[in-house]
Scaffold this motif. Structure first.
Motif, short mmCIF file in Angstrom:
data_model
loop_
_atom_site.label_atom_id
_atom_site.label_comp_id
_atom_site.label_asym_id
_atom_site.label_seq_id
_atom_site.Cartn_x
_atom_site.Cartn_y
_atom_site.Cartn_z
N SER A 1 -34.21 -12.94 57.03
CA SER A 1 -33.01 -13.24 56.26
C SER A 1 -31.88 -13.57 57.23
O SER A 1 -32.05 -13.56 58.43
CB SER A 1 -32.64 -12.04 55.40
OG SER A 1 -32.46 -10.90 56.21
N GLY A 2 -30.70 -13.88 56.68
CA GLY A 2 -29.59 -14.34 57.49
C GLY A 2 -29.15 -13.33 58.54
O GLY A 2 -29.39 -12.13 58.42
N PHE A 3 -28.43 -13.82 59.54
CA PHE A 3 -28.03 -13.00 60.66
C PHE A 3 -27.18 -11.83 60.21
O PHE A 3 -27.40 -10.69 60.63
CB PHE A 3 -27.26 -13.88 61.65
CG PHE A 3 -26.84 -13.18 62.90
CD1 PHE A 3 -25.51 -12.99 63.19
CD2 PHE A 3 -27.79 -12.73 63.80
CE1 PHE A 3 -25.13 -12.36 64.36
CE2 PHE A 3 -27.42 -12.11 64.96
CZ PHE A 3 -26.08 -11.91 65.26
N LEU A 4 -26.23 -12.08 59.34
CA LEU A 4 -25.39 -11.00 58.86
C LEU A 4 -26.22 -9.94 58.15
O LEU A 4 -26.00 -8.75 58.31
CB LEU A 4 -24.31 -11.55 57.92
CG LEU A 4 -23.39 -10.50 57.29
CD1 LEU A 4 -22.63 -9.76 58.37
CD2 LEU A 4 -22.42 -11.17 56.34
N ARG A 5 -27.21 -10.37 57.37
CA ARG A 5 -28.02 -9.43 56.61
C ARG A 5 -28.84 -8.53 57.53
O ARG A 5 -29.16 -7.41 57.22
CB ARG A 5 -28.93 -10.19 55.66
CG ARG A 5 -29.47 -9.34 54.52
CD ARG A 5 -30.17 -10.21 53.51
NE ARG A 5 -29.27 -11.22 53.02
CZ ARG A 5 -29.68 -12.35 52.49
NH1 ARG A 5 -30.96 -12.62 52.39
NH2 ARG A 5 -28.81 -13.24 52.04
N ARG A 6 -29.20 -9.04 58.72
CA ARG A 6 -29.96 -8.22 59.65
C ARG A 6 -29.09 -7.12 60.23
O ARG A 6 -29.59 -6.10 60.66
CB ARG A 6 -30.51 -9.09 60.78
CG ARG A 6 -31.50 -10.15 60.34
CD ARG A 6 -32.33 -10.63 61.50
NE ARG A 6 -31.52 -11.21 62.55
CZ ARG A 6 -31.14 -12.48 62.58
NH1 ARG A 6 -31.46 -13.29 61.59
NH2 ARG A 6 -30.42 -12.95 63.58
N GLY B 1 -18.81 8.19 61.86
CA GLY B 1 -19.53 6.93 61.99
C GLY B 1 -19.46 6.08 60.73
O GLY B 1 -18.96 6.49 59.68
N GLY B 2 -19.99 4.86 60.84
CA GLY B 2 -20.02 3.96 59.70
C GLY B 2 -18.71 3.19 59.54
O GLY B 2 -17.81 3.25 60.38
N ALA C 1 -15.74 -2.21 48.12
CA ALA C 1 -15.22 -3.08 49.18
C ALA C 1 -15.48 -2.42 50.52
O ALA C 1 -15.28 -1.20 50.68
CB ALA C 1 -13.73 -3.33 48.99
N VAL C 2 -15.96 -3.21 51.47
CA VAL C 2 -16.16 -2.75 52.84
C VAL C 2 -14.94 -3.16 53.64
O VAL C 2 -14.50 -4.31 53.59
CB VAL C 2 -17.42 -3.39 53.46
CG1 VAL C 2 -17.70 -2.82 54.84
CG2 VAL C 2 -18.63 -3.17 52.55
N ALA D 1 -20.09 -4.84 60.48
CA ALA D 1 -21.52 -4.70 60.74
C ALA D 1 -21.78 -4.07 62.10
O ALA D 1 -22.62 -3.19 62.26
CB ALA D 1 -22.21 -6.06 60.64
N ILE D 2 -21.06 -4.53 63.11
CA ILE D 2 -21.24 -4.00 64.46
C ILE D 2 -20.80 -2.54 64.50
O ILE D 2 -21.48 -1.69 65.11
CB ILE D 2 -20.45 -4.86 65.47
CG1 ILE D 2 -21.05 -6.26 65.55
CG2 ILE D 2 -20.47 -4.20 66.85
CD1 ILE D 2 -20.20 -7.26 66.31
#
Length: 955
Positions: free
Chosen positions: A15-20, A313-314, A380-381, A657-658
């Motif tokens: 799947s897409g890069f962001l999804r990984r 974290g997160g 919302a993230v 994501a990072i």
């Protein structure tokens, strides 16, 4: 519960890069919600059952039904039958796929658990795989026979399912097992203690996900009395102290034929299958017990409720949950579409008012499909540093403002098309159809699967506006804040529905005509595929077109563009990935929304995966629209223009994501090993950056760099395209020629090599504070190519070591020691050059890290010293070949493999040759290769765990 490995040549595209990175909120919404928020129903009382079925001497197809079996309603190719003991059977034959799926659904889930019994339904799901007197380890036997099998539990149902290459004997055996385990599950105290650490490990894995914990706590606040407020996996104290006697009583009460729905879909003989079902399940008596009545109704919420979760974290999240009607309620369909309209990206007002206004990095929403009145959810993230209070206020303000800012017709059509496209894909795929019928049965009746489609088609904007505005009101909200209100406005009372009366006269539409069977053997795949290379004025187009009948005329297609070389791409790693991820955000003549609407109108799902010197496109649509989808995809590839606002959104999403990856054990362990094997300079496309370097690269992105990369590299030259399913080959060729015509020629493609290199063994201990779950990851470099004569034996050796539920690592680590919910070994070998890796992965509790390492090392040593037995090798060969055969029945996998074979100049004759070589292997050959290549002392290992918990365990 578990996963299966299939043919190495039949891996799905990534799947897409962001999804990984941040499973896009696929990990946040899909995984958590599938665990928490599906639906089920109580069994139909015997009196009602008698009214709905009449005895007939023969089925409508003309064959006599087995004694004691009656035929019930039939809707669009799905027919219900019933045995005298109450078992309902749904058959959905489809010969266009050479595979069969069986799904046994028990209408019991976590909502049926009493005080002190939370988690019992899920625990029982695990225990059934432990065995009966005649079969002590079901998962191992499934693996030997090549069944891709699993089980899941949610609030309203538990199901057990398996897919396998169509075979009458395998189908009969699996149905017999289902009948056996319905009445003869041992639920032994010893097995319970052995499985307990595995269940605990699964529980801890969920505790690592802040969203999943937040969702559960919000459910607990929203549902004060109904069991929807409790987690499916249960309270730790209930699970760890479960009484085996109570567990057996729970099993005897709910695991009965009158509370079960047996579903068979795909390729099978209907008459023969009904005979097997009657023989296997007919002797089971109808139970004398009466299922307990359900009378707990959650009162209408009378004011805002709030939850605050604090963990290390997160990434920050804000969310709003609103109570909602049950899935069977006609209003739910309108509300579900309203939720999608509000949360869609990029057209939804949440995206427009939060992401575009720099209040959030990403927004999402979903509707929980439940048997009883449930909920809808929005979230919302946020990037670190964003104002959570302001974001939450904007989120709820956008949702609760529908009377002043009504929904729009264009948004409804967009969501309607998206919903119907998903429905069509499920209906066309036997495994997905079985799952969908299981969920519909859990929501009240299997016919809801079809009825809900009709409702989606018929719903009006007025309905959606009325229902969505009624339920999205402050008094009906559970969020991260409490806001007092002088005059609360309450949501409507949720009605209890008589679902059987609702569907009693429902007949659906005319059945689709039957599709022809397709022989999925390598020889027939090759013979049926049109392979050719078209020399166009601006480059080469390689084609593999496999027209074949499919249900619903579905087609799967794949395309890849190749360009440039390693020198061309120096310093362009982040740019190449961002370009691929942002292709669909707009072109010179189409906005992001218009592109999405175009795909919706064409009933298509399109995804892009790119980076380095390739970009791959995955397409799923219907036959009549494939040419138009291809033209649209090529337009996007040629004319992408990377709007500034999309680049800014991308930066925010990547930052979140990072940040999330930096706190998760899995990403930390895998990056540590990747950087250890990292000989490339920082500007090389193969270099693995640190998290800080990665973040800096993302922040440095600008539109000029993306446009320059696209202008330089994207073009004709070397394009490969494959399609499998119902389509017109010539129309597809014309669409490709038209889309490529006049496109500039891209820089000549040279594959970027990644050859074998020895890596000194190293051990990495990574601290992940406050994480309940830990990850062990080990990797050994291999100097092997898939053309190596040792390769087939190596594949089988890995399968026997840790690639299946009969493997050494699985049996020792999970079954015997109960140290891990998921443990496996994986083999990755290049087709282009000698290069590969052998890896071992296991999740576990931090306090078990040392023991887990010791046990794994003992199994590796035992395998090397004693080897695999003749029986293991023989059973492994049968099982592995069955999985490879099963993989070739999936159209998407076939399309992906053809794309790979086009690049390698191979055909499925290669797969047939590998099958033959695997079938001819002996234990001596497998053990010889194992001893030659498996070097435990050369593994590098990363363990990401909470060091404080590890220290406590050593005291």
């Amino acid at each position: 519960m578990t996963s299966q490995q299939t043919d190495p040549d039949l891996k799905p595209t990534r799947s897409g890069f962001l999804r990984r990175l941040l499973p896009g909120l696929a990990a946040l919404t899909a995984a958590a919600v599938m665990q928490q928020a599906h639906a089920g129903t109580v069994a139909t009382p015997p009196a009602e059952a008698a009214e709905q079925h009449t005895t007939a001497p023969a089925d409508a197809a003309g064959f006599a039904l087995p004694a004691g079996m009656t035929r019930g309603p039939s809707v669009e190719g799905v027919t219900e039958y019933r045995l005298e003991n109450g078992l309902r059977i749904l058959l959905a034959p489809d010969d266009s796929k050479a595979s069969t799926t069986v799904n046994m659904t028990y209408l019991v889930g976590s909502r049926h658990e009493n005080y002190g019994q939370t988690g019992m339904a899920h625990l029982l799901e695990h225990m059934l795989f432990r065995g009966t007197p005649t079969l002590r380890n079901a998962l191992a036997e499934f693996s030997r026979r090549g069944l891709a099998a699993n089980g899941t539990t949610n609030a309203d149902r538990t199901n057990y399912f398996a897919s396998f290459a169509a075979d009458a004997d395998t189908l009969a055996w699996y149905l017999q097992w289902q009948a056996d385990v319905m009445v003869n599950a041992l639920i032994d105290e010893g097995d319970l203690q052995a499985e307990m650490p595995v269940v605990r490990n699964e529980m801890e894995r969920g505790e690592n996900n802040p969203f999943q914990v937040l969702l559960q706590q919000m459910q607990a606040s929203a549902f004060r009395w109904h069991n929807y407020g409790k987690s499916t996996i249960g309270a730790r104290s209930d699970v760890e102290n479960v009484d085996v006697g109570q567990l057996r009583a729970f099993y005897r009460q709910w695991y009965q034929p009158d509370n079960a729905v047996l579903i068979v879909s795909g390729s099978f003989d209907v008459s023969a299958t009904l005979a097997v079902i009657a023989e296997a399940f007919g002797p089971i008596p109808r139970p004398e017990r009466t299922l307990p009545a359900e009378y707990t109704i959650e009162p209408t919420q009378d004011g805002e409720r709030s939850v605050t979760l604090r963990r290390q974290g997160g990434t920050p999240l804000v969310a709003a949950m609103y109570r909602a009607p049950s899935t069977a309620d006609p209003d739910f369909t309108a509300l579900e579409l309203g939720v999608d309209m509000l949360s869609d990206t990029p057209s939804g007002r949440l995206h427009q008012q939060l992401v575009r206004e720099n209040l959030a990095a990403e927004t999402f929403g979903f509707s929980a499909t439940l048997r009883h009145p449930g909920y809808v959810f929005f979230g919302a993230v946020l990037e670190p540093g964003m104002d959570a209070d302001k974001a939450l206020s904007a989120l709820t303000g956008a949702l609760e403002n529908l009377e002043r800012e009504p929904l729009q017709e264009a948004d409804l059509e967009r969501s309607r098309n998206k919903w119907l496209t998903g429905w069509e894909r499920s209906y066309a795929n036997p495994a997905s159809l079985a799952s969908s019928l299981s969920e519909a049965a859990a929501e009240g009746d299997w016919r809801l699967f079809f009825l809900r489609r009709d409702r989606v088609e018929a719903v009006t904007l007025e309905d959606v506006q009325r229902v969505t505005a009624a339920w999205l009101t402050p008094a009906n909200r559970t969020s991260g804040r409490y806001i007092p209100t002088d005059a609360p406005r309450r949501a409507p009372d949720a009605a209890e529905l008589d679902v059987q009366a609702l569907v009693a006269d429902y007949t659906g539409r005319d059945e689709a005509s039957a599709v022809d069977a397709f022989d999925a053997s390598p020889a027939n795949i090759d013979a049926s595929t049109q392979r050719e290379t078209l020399q166009l004025p601006n480059g080469e187009l390689r084609l593999a077109l496999l027209p074949k009948p499919t249900r619903g005329d579905r087609v799967e297609a794949r395309m890849v563009l190749r360009f440039g070389n390693e020198d061309d791409l120096k310093g362009l790693r982040d740019v190449s990935e961002a370009v691929a991820d942002l292709l669909h955000h707009g072109t010179q003549s189409m906005s992001r929304q218009e592109i999405q609407d175009r795909y919706n109108a064409l009933r298509a799902s399109v995804s892009v995966d790119g980076g380095g010197n390739t970009v791959a496109v995955s397409i799923s649509t219907v036959a009549e629209h494939l040419p138009a989808v291809v033209e649209t995809v090529l337009h996007v590839l040629r004319e992408a223009n990377f709007p500034e606002e999309s680049i800014e959104e991308y930066r925010k999403q990547m930052n979140t994501a990072i940040a999330d990856a930096q706190s998760q054990p899995g990403p930390l362990a895998s990056r540590a090993l990747a950087r250890h094997d990292n000989p490339w300079p920082a500007d090389d496309i193969r270099y693995t950056p640190t998290f800080e370097e990665w973040r800096a690269g993302i922040q440095a992105l600008d539109r000029a760099a993306l446009q320059a990369f696209h202008e330089r590299f994207y073009g004709a030259g070397l394009i490969e395209f494959s399609a499998v399913g119902a389509f017109d080959s010539e129309a597809v060729r014309d669409a490709l020629r038209k889309g490529i015509d006049g496109w500039k020629t891209a820089p000549a493609y040279t594959r970027i090599s990644d050859p074998y290199r020895p890596v000194p063994p190293e051990k990495f201990q990574i601290d992940t504070p406050d994480k309940a779950n830990a990850v062990l990851l080990s990797a050994l470099p291999l100097n092997v190519q898939d053309t190596d004569p040792r390769y087939p034996a190596l594949v089988l050796a890995n399968y026997l070591l840790g690639g299946s539920e009969t493997s050494r690592l699985w049996n020792r680590v999970r079954v015997e020691e109960g140290l891990s919910y998921s443990v496996y070994s994986n083999l990755s070998v290049s087709s282009h050059e000698p290069a590969g890796a052998w890896s071992i992965y296991a999740i576990h509790a931090p306090e078990n890290s040392r023991k887990l390492e010791r046990v794994i090392n003992e199994e590796l040593k035992r395998a090397l010293e004693h080897g695999f037995t003749d029986q293991e090798v023989e059973e492994g060969i049968r099982s592995l070949l069955n999985y490879r055969k099963l993989g070739r029945t999936n159209d998407g996998s076939l399309a992906s493999v053809w794309l790979r074979y086009l690049n390698l100049d191979r055909s499925f004759a290669w797969a047939a040759e590998q099958d033959e070589r695997i079938a001819a292997l002996t234990a001596a050959e497998v053990n010889g290769v194992l001893r030659e290549l498996l070097k435990p002392g050369l593994f590098s290992t990363a363990i990401a765990a909470d060091h404080a918990k590890q220290k406590e365990a050593r005291k």
